[in-house]
Scaffold this active site. Structure first.
Site, PDB file in Angstrom:
ATOM      1  N   ARG A  77      10.068   5.400  -4.122  1.00 34.25           N
ATOM      2  CA  ARG A  77       9.144   6.507  -4.337  1.00 34.25           C
ATOM      3  C   ARG A  77       7.755   6.059  -3.930  1.00 34.25           C
ATOM      4  NH1 ARG A  77       6.078   4.058  -6.977  1.00 34.25           N
ATOM      5  NH2 ARG A  77       4.766   5.895  -7.089  1.00 34.25           N
TER       6      ARG A  77
ATOM      7  N   ALA B  39       4.605   7.999  -1.459  1.00 40.94           N
ATOM      8  CA  ALA B  39       4.707   8.637  -0.149  1.00 40.94           C
ATOM      9  C   ALA B  39       4.982   7.668   1.009  1.00 40.94           C
ATOM     10  CB  ALA B  39       3.444   9.461   0.097  1.00 40.94           C
TER      11      ALA B  39
ATOM     12  N   ARG C  46      13.039  15.246  -0.643  1.00 37.47           N
ATOM     13  CA  ARG C  46      11.860  15.592  -1.458  1.00 37.47           C
ATOM     14  C   ARG C  46      10.869  16.359  -0.577  1.00 37.47           C
ATOM     15  NH1 ARG C  46       9.204  11.077  -5.099  1.00 37.47           N
ATOM     16  NH2 ARG C  46       8.625  12.921  -6.325  1.00 37.47           N
TER      17      ARG C  46
ATOM     18  N   ASP D 170       0.009  12.358  -1.721  1.00 36.87           N
ATOM     19  CA  ASP D 170       1.270  12.690  -1.052  1.00 36.87           C
ATOM     20  C   ASP D 170       1.068  13.569   0.169  1.00 36.87           C
ATOM     21  OD1 ASP D 170       2.037  11.994  -3.969  1.00 36.87           O
ATOM     22  OD2 ASP D 170       3.874  11.838  -2.777  1.00 36.87           O
TER      23      ASP D 170
ATOM     24  N   LYS E  32       0.442  13.108  -7.663  1.00 38.47           N
ATOM     25  CA  LYS E  32       1.241  13.218  -8.882  1.00 38.47           C
ATOM     26  C   LYS E  32       0.624  14.170  -9.892  1.00 38.47           C
ATOM     27  CE  LYS E  32       4.394  11.867  -9.615  1.00 38.47           C
ATOM     28  NZ  LYS E  32       5.625  12.690  -9.480  1.00 38.47           N
TER      29      LYS E  32
END
Ligand code: MRU
Length: 346
Positions: A51, A53, A94, A241, A252
């Site tokens: 996890r 980016a 995602r 991200d 986040k």
């Protein structure tokens, strides 16, 4: 145990495998996964085994090369079709971090290079994945160097989620300036928001900073106003991200609240961003897709028993948008850039 060479994501070219540090096991266990099927790769991204980016993007590129090297297609068009199908599948794991489609887009450029044989394409995809992996290390190193001068008078910073080495191949983005400052002899302490619901701050930021002998203190997300208001930190450093053309930034869930607080208390708010995270096709934050994850991550994951009364719903957006006017500057590999100047780099 497989050898990650001190990295979070690694391409084991000898055995044609994608190696990952399984972040769902941290901080209790160090588990390295060796992935070879597309289902395993999709699951690893979806479940946040890998996890952050930049790490997702590099993992997908390496994964795509691993899958390409296994292909039994004998013609170039059939091979390209197969690679594109795998890329679309991995890309669907995602939605918010643009580094995922960006890295797969870099791999797509290889497919469009006019190579005449399947073997040439396989070699070129492997080379491109290795280049993306190496570039991530270099870009993060530069973000670290470019961030340090802004922290000259900082004794401590606040960060949200994990944008450290675990979120990239090696140095991190938001934590890179902290590592670089330490290497130059300046100790900067870090307050880490625990970062509900998946606790990337408590589990991952705390783990990697403690391991690196950096003074780290975890706070509940709801303590950010207390920490910012009491003068304990002189800057906020976060990763991201996806950055829209106007500077609006997805990171986040909870980041935008921290930015509002930092603005109120007059604390500079820096977003550390490799240019692979800037998406000029999004005019503003309204165009950035926000991942909605399972309600169980809020209601059932961390407590000894299910936390929510039966029948009660939870809303679980994984990211939010910080408006550009709350961002003091982007710290990038190309230098420190004010949000209003971002468009010049298009
Ligand atoms: O859901 P996650 O853990 O992948 O979210 C990660 C973040 O929000 C990071 O801050 C962001 O990806 C930048 S990582 C350098």
């Amino acid at each position: 145990m497989y050898d990650l060479h001190g990295e979070t994501v690694h391409f084991d070219t000898e055995n044609n495998r994608l190696l990952l540090l399984d972040q769902t096991e941290l901080p209790q266990k160090t588990v390295v996964l060796a992935l070879q099927t597309r289902e395993e790769m999709f699951e690893a991204i979806r479940k946040l085994r890998v996890r952050g980016a930049p790490a997702i993007g590099v993992a997908a590129a390496i994964g795509l090369a691993v899958l390409a090297n296994q292909s039994v297609q004998t013609t170039v068009p059939a091979f390209i079709t197969e690679v594109r199908e795998n890329a679309a599948y991995l890309n669907s794991a995602r939605p918010t971090a643009v580094n995922l489609p960006w890295a797969l887009g870099e791999m797509e450029k290889v497919l469009n290079s006019g190579a005449k044989t399947v073997e040439t394409l396989k070699a070129a995809l492997t080379a491109r994945a290795l280049a993306l992996h190496a570039a991530d290390i270099e870009v993060c190193r530069k973000i670290g160097e470019n961030g340090v001068p802004l922290l000259k008078n900082c004794r401590a910073v606040l960060t949200h989620c994990n944008a450290g080495r675990l979120a990239t191949v090696k140095y991190g983005t938001a934590l890179a300036p902290i590592y670089t400052a330490k290497a130059q002899g300046q100790e900067i302490a870090v307050y880490a928001d625990e970062t509900r619901p998946l606790l990337q701050g408590a589990r991952l930021t705390a783990y990697e900073l403690y391991e690196a002998d950096i003074d780290v203190t975890v706070i509940c997300d709801s303590a950010a106003s207390y920490v910012l208001g009491s003068g304990k930190v002189q800057a906020v450093l976060v990763g991201c991200d996806r950055v829209a053309a106007n500077g609006d930034t997805a990171n986040k869930i909870g980041t935008s609240g921290v930015a509002v607080l930092a603005h109120y208390y007059g604390v500079p708010f820096y977003v550390c961003a490799p240019f692979s995270t800037v998406d000029f096709s999004c005019a503003s934050g309204a165009d950035i897709p926000i991942e909605l994850r399972e309600e169980t991550e809020i209601g059932e994951l961390w407590f000894r028993q299910k936390m929510l009364p039966d029948g009660v719903r939870a809303l679980n957006p994984a990211f939010d948008i910080t408006k550009a006017d709350l961002i003091t500057a982007f710290i990038t590999e190309k230098g420190v850039i004010a949000p209003k100047d971002l468009a010049q780099y298009r």
